[in-house]
Each structure stands twice: as structure tokens, then as C-alpha cells.
Design a protein around this motif. Structure first.
Motif, mmCIF file in Angstrom:
data_model
loop_
_atom_site.group_PDB
_atom_site.id
_atom_site.type_symbol
_atom_site.label_atom_id
_atom_site.label_comp_id
_atom_site.label_asym_id
_atom_site.label_seq_id
_atom_site.Cartn_x
_atom_site.Cartn_y
_atom_site.Cartn_z
ATOM 1 N N TYR A 1 43.511 51.741 69.500
ATOM 2 C CA TYR A 1 43.153 51.526 70.902
ATOM 3 C C TYR A 1 43.327 52.822 71.690
ATOM 4 N N MET A 2 42.331 53.105 72.501
ATOM 5 C CA MET A 2 42.404 54.265 73.368
ATOM 6 C C MET A 2 42.440 53.766 74.813
ATOM 7 N N SER A 3 43.513 54.043 75.482
ATOM 8 C CA SER A 3 43.708 53.524 76.828
ATOM 9 C C SER A 3 42.674 54.097 77.788
ATOM 10 N N SER A 4 42.662 53.535 78.974
ATOM 11 C CA SER A 4 41.686 53.953 79.968
ATOM 12 C C SER A 4 41.915 55.379 80.447
ATOM 13 N N ARG A 5 43.026 55.974 80.097
ATOM 14 C CA ARG A 5 43.267 57.346 80.531
ATOM 15 C C ARG A 5 42.468 58.365 79.718
ATOM 16 N N TYR A 6 41.800 57.890 78.685
ATOM 17 C CA TYR A 6 41.004 58.775 77.847
ATOM 18 C C TYR A 6 39.596 58.942 78.390
ATOM 19 N N CYS A 7 39.095 60.158 78.281
ATOM 20 C CA CYS A 7 37.677 60.424 78.427
ATOM 21 C C CYS A 7 37.087 60.431 77.024
ATOM 22 N N TRP B 1 42.322 62.832 79.223
ATOM 23 C CA TRP B 1 42.055 63.641 80.411
ATOM 24 C C TRP B 1 40.994 62.918 81.216
ATOM 25 N N PRO B 2 41.001 63.048 82.543
ATOM 26 C CA PRO B 2 40.047 62.276 83.359
ATOM 27 C C PRO B 2 38.578 62.521 83.029
ATOM 28 N N THR B 3 38.248 63.770 82.755
ATOM 29 C CA THR B 3 36.858 64.090 82.454
ATOM 30 C C THR B 3 36.804 64.983 81.226
ATOM 31 N N ILE C 1 32.096 59.239 79.156
ATOM 32 C CA ILE C 1 32.660 58.243 80.072
ATOM 33 C C ILE C 1 34.058 58.718 80.441
ATOM 34 N N GLY C 2 34.274 58.970 81.716
ATOM 35 C CA GLY C 2 35.562 59.447 82.171
ATOM 36 C C GLY C 2 36.591 58.326 82.248
ATOM 37 N N SER C 3 37.828 58.709 82.538
ATOM 38 C CA SER C 3 38.904 57.717 82.592
ATOM 39 C C SER C 3 38.694 56.710 83.717
ATOM 40 N N ASP C 4 37.892 57.065 84.702
ATOM 41 C CA ASP C 4 37.606 56.125 85.801
ATOM 42 C C ASP C 4 36.332 55.330 85.553
ATOM 43 N N GLY C 5 35.750 55.499 84.368
ATOM 44 C CA GLY C 5 34.536 54.768 84.024
ATOM 45 C C GLY C 5 33.249 55.463 84.417
ATOM 46 N N SER C 6 33.366 56.607 85.077
ATOM 47 C CA SER C 6 32.164 57.309 85.506
ATOM 48 C C SER C 6 31.442 57.902 84.297
ATOM 49 N N ARG C 7 30.157 57.890 84.349
ATOM 50 C CA ARG C 7 29.329 58.400 83.259
ATOM 51 C C ARG C 7 28.646 59.694 83.678
ATOM 52 N N ARG C 8 28.557 60.588 82.719
ATOM 53 C CA ARG C 8 27.892 61.853 82.979
ATOM 54 C C ARG C 8 26.955 62.131 81.813
ATOM 55 N N TYR C 9 25.767 62.620 82.143
ATOM 56 C CA TYR C 9 24.756 62.894 81.129
ATOM 57 C C TYR C 9 24.243 64.316 81.256
ATOM 58 N N ALA C 10 23.848 64.868 80.134
ATOM 59 C CA ALA C 10 23.140 66.137 80.165
ATOM 60 C C ALA C 10 21.788 65.901 80.830
ATOM 61 N N ASP C 11 21.314 66.885 81.586
ATOM 62 C CA ASP C 11 20.023 66.743 82.265
ATOM 63 C C ASP C 11 18.905 66.421 81.272
ATOM 64 N N SER C 12 19.008 66.963 80.093
ATOM 65 C CA SER C 12 17.938 66.809 79.104
ATOM 66 C C SER C 12 17.823 65.381 78.558
ATOM 67 N N VAL C 13 18.850 64.556 78.769
ATOM 68 C CA VAL C 13 18.813 63.187 78.221
ATOM 69 C C VAL C 13 18.837 62.116 79.296
ATOM 70 N N LYS C 14 18.968 62.508 80.544
ATOM 71 C CA LYS C 14 19.002 61.523 81.629
ATOM 72 C C LYS C 14 17.749 60.662 81.613
ATOM 73 N N GLY C 15 17.954 59.367 81.774
ATOM 74 C CA GLY C 15 16.837 58.438 81.767
ATOM 75 C C GLY C 15 16.407 58.001 80.380
ATOM 76 N N ARG C 16 16.925 58.671 79.350
ATOM 77 C CA ARG C 16 16.549 58.312 77.974
ATOM 78 C C ARG C 16 17.749 57.806 77.167
#
Length: 124
Positions: free
Chosen positions: A27-33, A100-102, A51-66
Motif C-alpha cells: 500500500y502506498m499512502s496518499s502522501r505519495y506522488c 513527495w507532493p508532486t 498523480i500528486g499527493s493531493d490527487g491532482s493530475r499533470r500531463y505532458a503537453d504531447s499527451v494531453k487529451g489522449r
């Protein structure tokens, strides 16, 4: 110590889809990115989606939308749904995690846990 194991890679034609999975041994706690990174021959490893520790998602520009990253906390599995694949998506795909958060822009050495990778090949 957490072990990560990727699966789901393969060879597809351009426009096709694949879903990658990354199973964690513990199990990896929510504090993990957690996230997906890729490395093409002759290129540096780059962030694809995290996926950051706060649940935020980040994508490379080249894959956004795909591409879409998601995780099943109950099963300790991280996913990457990849649609409309392009030849330039060809690479070895790795999942990684760090407490780490991000982690999208962290250098590879800063992420504590890595899987062995799964190859994705997209033909034109």
C-alpha cells in the motif's frame, strides 16, 4: 520496500489504444506522488502523467487529451489509458513513485521506486 511492476505494453498501429497497469507490492499512502514516465531510444526519460499527493493530475503537453492516468487505491494499481497513439509515443514506459507532493518534474534520481518498464511500439 515497494516493488512496482508494469504490464500492458505492446505493438499497435497509429490511432490505436493501450492500457498500461502498474501494480504495487504494498500500500502506498496518499502522501505519495505516482506516475508514468517514458524513455525513447537516444532520449532522456520524461514525465508522461502523474498523480500528486493531493490527487491532482499533470500531463505532458504531447499527451494531453489522449492519455488518462488513474489509480485504484483498493488494489494498489496505477493505470495509464493511452488513446490515439502516435509513432512518437514509442518508448519504454515506467511507473514510479516517491513520498513527495508532486513528481512530474523531478529528476529520475529523485523518485524512490521504479518499475522495470513495459515497451510500447506504435507503427505508422
Amino acid at each position: 520496500q515497494v516493488q512496482l511492476a508494469e504490464s500492458g505494453g505492446g505493438s499497435v498501429q497509429a490511432g490505436g489504444s493501450l492500457r498500461l497497469s502498474c501494480a504495487a507490492s504494498a500500500y502506498m499512502s496518499s502522501r505519495y506522488c505516482t506516475g508514468w514516465f517514458r524513455q525513447a531510444p537516444g532520449k532522456q526519460r520524461e514525465g508522461v502523467a502523474t498523480i500528486g499527493s493531493d490527487g491532482s493530475r499533470r500531463y505532458a503537453d504531447s499527451v494531453k487529451g489522449r492519455f488518462t492516468i488513474s489509480k485504484d487505491n483498493a488494489k494498489n494499481i496505477l493505470y495509464l489509458q493511452m488513446n490515439s497513439l502516435k509513432p512518437e509515443d514509442t518508448a519504454m514506459y515506467y511507473c514510479a513513485a516517491v513520498a513527495w507532493p508532486t513528481c512530474f518534474i523531478l529528476p529520475p534520481g529523485a523518485l524512490k521506486y521504479w518499475g522495470r518498464g513495459t515497451q510500447v511500439t506504435v507503427s505508422s
